[in-house]
Write an enzyme that holds these catalytic residues in place. Structure first.
Site, mmCIF file in Angstrom:
data_model
loop_
_atom_site.group_PDB
_atom_site.id
_atom_site.type_symbol
_atom_site.label_atom_id
_atom_site.label_comp_id
_atom_site.label_asym_id
_atom_site.label_seq_id
_atom_site.Cartn_x
_atom_site.Cartn_y
_atom_site.Cartn_z
ATOM 1 N N LYS A 1 0.687 7.152 8.830
ATOM 2 C CA LYS A 1 0.439 8.325 9.678
ATOM 3 C C LYS A 1 -0.028 7.820 11.043
ATOM 4 O O LYS A 1 -1.236 7.640 11.249
ATOM 5 C CB LYS A 1 -0.651 9.203 9.062
ATOM 6 C CG LYS A 1 -0.263 9.904 7.782
ATOM 7 C CD LYS A 1 -1.439 10.758 7.282
ATOM 8 C CE LYS A 1 -1.120 11.494 6.013
ATOM 9 N NZ LYS A 1 -2.330 12.105 5.399
ATOM 10 N N ARG B 1 0.609 11.974 -9.245
ATOM 11 C CA ARG B 1 1.095 10.597 -9.056
ATOM 12 C C ARG B 1 2.456 10.370 -9.696
ATOM 13 O O ARG B 1 3.212 9.510 -9.282
ATOM 14 C CB ARG B 1 0.118 9.593 -9.673
ATOM 15 C CG ARG B 1 -1.234 9.530 -9.001
ATOM 16 C CD ARG B 1 -1.977 8.277 -9.456
ATOM 17 N NE ARG B 1 -3.410 8.336 -9.177
ATOM 18 C CZ ARG B 1 -3.959 8.010 -8.015
ATOM 19 N NH1 ARG B 1 -3.201 7.629 -7.019
ATOM 20 N NH2 ARG B 1 -5.254 8.073 -7.850
ATOM 21 N N GLU C 1 0.843 -1.202 0.000
ATOM 22 C CA GLU C 1 0.000 0.000 0.000
ATOM 23 C C GLU C 1 0.880 1.255 0.000
ATOM 24 O O GLU C 1 2.021 1.224 0.478
ATOM 25 C CB GLU C 1 -0.916 -0.055 1.228
ATOM 26 C CG GLU C 1 -1.870 1.100 1.421
ATOM 27 C CD GLU C 1 -2.892 1.310 0.304
ATOM 28 O OE1 GLU C 1 -2.462 1.578 -0.828
ATOM 29 O OE2 GLU C 1 -4.094 1.242 0.585
HETATM 30 P P1 5GP Z 1 -7.319 4.996 5.337
HETATM 31 O O1 5GP Z 1 -8.431 4.020 5.128
HETATM 32 O O2 5GP Z 1 -6.084 4.399 5.963
HETATM 33 O O3 5GP Z 1 -7.784 6.207 6.091
HETATM 34 O O4 5GP Z 1 -6.991 5.595 3.928
HETATM 35 C C1 5GP Z 1 -6.056 5.105 3.082
HETATM 36 C C2 5GP Z 1 -6.203 5.781 1.732
HETATM 37 O O5 5GP Z 1 -6.477 7.193 1.873
HETATM 38 C C3 5GP Z 1 -4.908 5.707 0.986
HETATM 39 O O6 5GP Z 1 -4.830 4.536 0.219
HETATM 40 C C4 5GP Z 1 -4.959 6.959 0.131
HETATM 41 O O7 5GP Z 1 -5.665 6.693 -1.053
HETATM 42 C C5 5GP Z 1 -5.750 7.949 0.953
HETATM 43 N N1 5GP Z 1 -4.868 8.888 1.696
HETATM 44 C C6 5GP Z 1 -4.703 8.970 3.026
HETATM 45 N N2 5GP Z 1 -3.836 9.943 3.354
HETATM 46 C C7 5GP Z 1 -3.438 10.490 2.181
HETATM 47 C C8 5GP Z 1 -2.504 11.555 1.848
HETATM 48 O O8 5GP Z 1 -1.869 12.207 2.689
HETATM 49 N N3 5GP Z 1 -2.348 11.808 0.518
HETATM 50 C C9 5GP Z 1 -3.015 11.154 -0.460
HETATM 51 N N4 5GP Z 1 -2.760 11.508 -1.713
HETATM 52 N N5 5GP Z 1 -3.880 10.141 -0.183
HETATM 53 C C10 5GP Z 1 -4.088 9.821 1.123
#
Ligand code: 5GP
Length: 181
Positions: A136, A170, A104
């Site tokens: 994060k 990207r 990921e």
């Molecule tokens: P989660 O379910 O862990 O909150 O989200 C994961 C997804 O959120 C990642 O695969 C990505 O697509 C998006 N995402 C989370 N933080 C960021 C960020 O800082 N930048 C970008 N471009 N996408 C993020």
């Protein structure tokens, strides 16, 4: 040479992790994975779209026999993600009994990854580990174990190296973070 700032749509981003640093971290991760999965013929599963660059560079640093495939995770725009089971799209391989490594780009709340991992367990994978270039930790809302982490980063939006801002960014070689005005 890395650009110090980039503008995407209405926002400005500044260079945060340079290409060279990303590549040397990936070499370390690739070595660790090669040691851990020697003789296990792991199946790497890249999560599209964001992981395409990381998965590509990571695989170049995996020196043991391994397979790779890619899937998408259905997103639920406009709906709360809490409590939803996210569908894995495109998984054709039979993963029963396989050692799986999910690849990921970033783990933020961990909600997406928790869903992926639990579905892979339901499909009877022998083991499931997560490799994420970015994590994060302050944003995590789920107990997700990321065994192979590239960088732990603060709670700030990042783009580049596979990650987008509204479709763009990207293709940047480096990772950029949102610049405060
Ligand atoms: P989660 O379910 O862990 O909150 O989200 C994961 C997804 O959120 C990642 O695969 C990505 O697509 C998006 N995402 C989370 N933080 C960021 C960020 O800082 N930048 C970008 N471009 N996408 C993020």
């Amino acid at each position: 040479m890395s650009l110090s700032t980039v503008s995407i749509h209405d926002k400005t981003f500044e260079c945060f992790i340079a290409d060279e640093e990303i590549q040397s971290k990936i070499q370390v991760l690739g070595k660790k994975l090669s040691d851990d999965y020697k003789d296990l013929k792991p199946l790497f599963i890249g999560i599209l779209n964001g992981s395409f660059m990381f998965a590509s560079d990571l695989m170049k640093n995996v020196s043991v026999p391994a397979e790779i495939t890619f899937i998408k995770v259905a997103s639920y725009s406009g709906m709360k993600s809490e409590g939803k089971t996210r569908e894995l799209i495109g998984l054709k391989e039979n993963i029963e009994g396989r050692h799986v490594v999910v690849v990921e780009d970033i783990v933020d709340t961990g909600i997406t990854m928790e869903g992926i991992v639990s579905q892979l367990h339901s499909a009877k994978a022998k083991s499931v580990a997560v490799a994420s270039l970015l994590v994060k930790p302050d944003c995590l809302q789920r107990e997700v174990t990321v065994k192979y982490t590239g960088f732990e980063i603060p709670e700030k939006f990042v783009v580049g190296y596979g990650l987008d801002y509204d479709g763009l960014g990207r293709n940047l070689k480096d990772i950029y973070q949102l610049k405060h005005d």
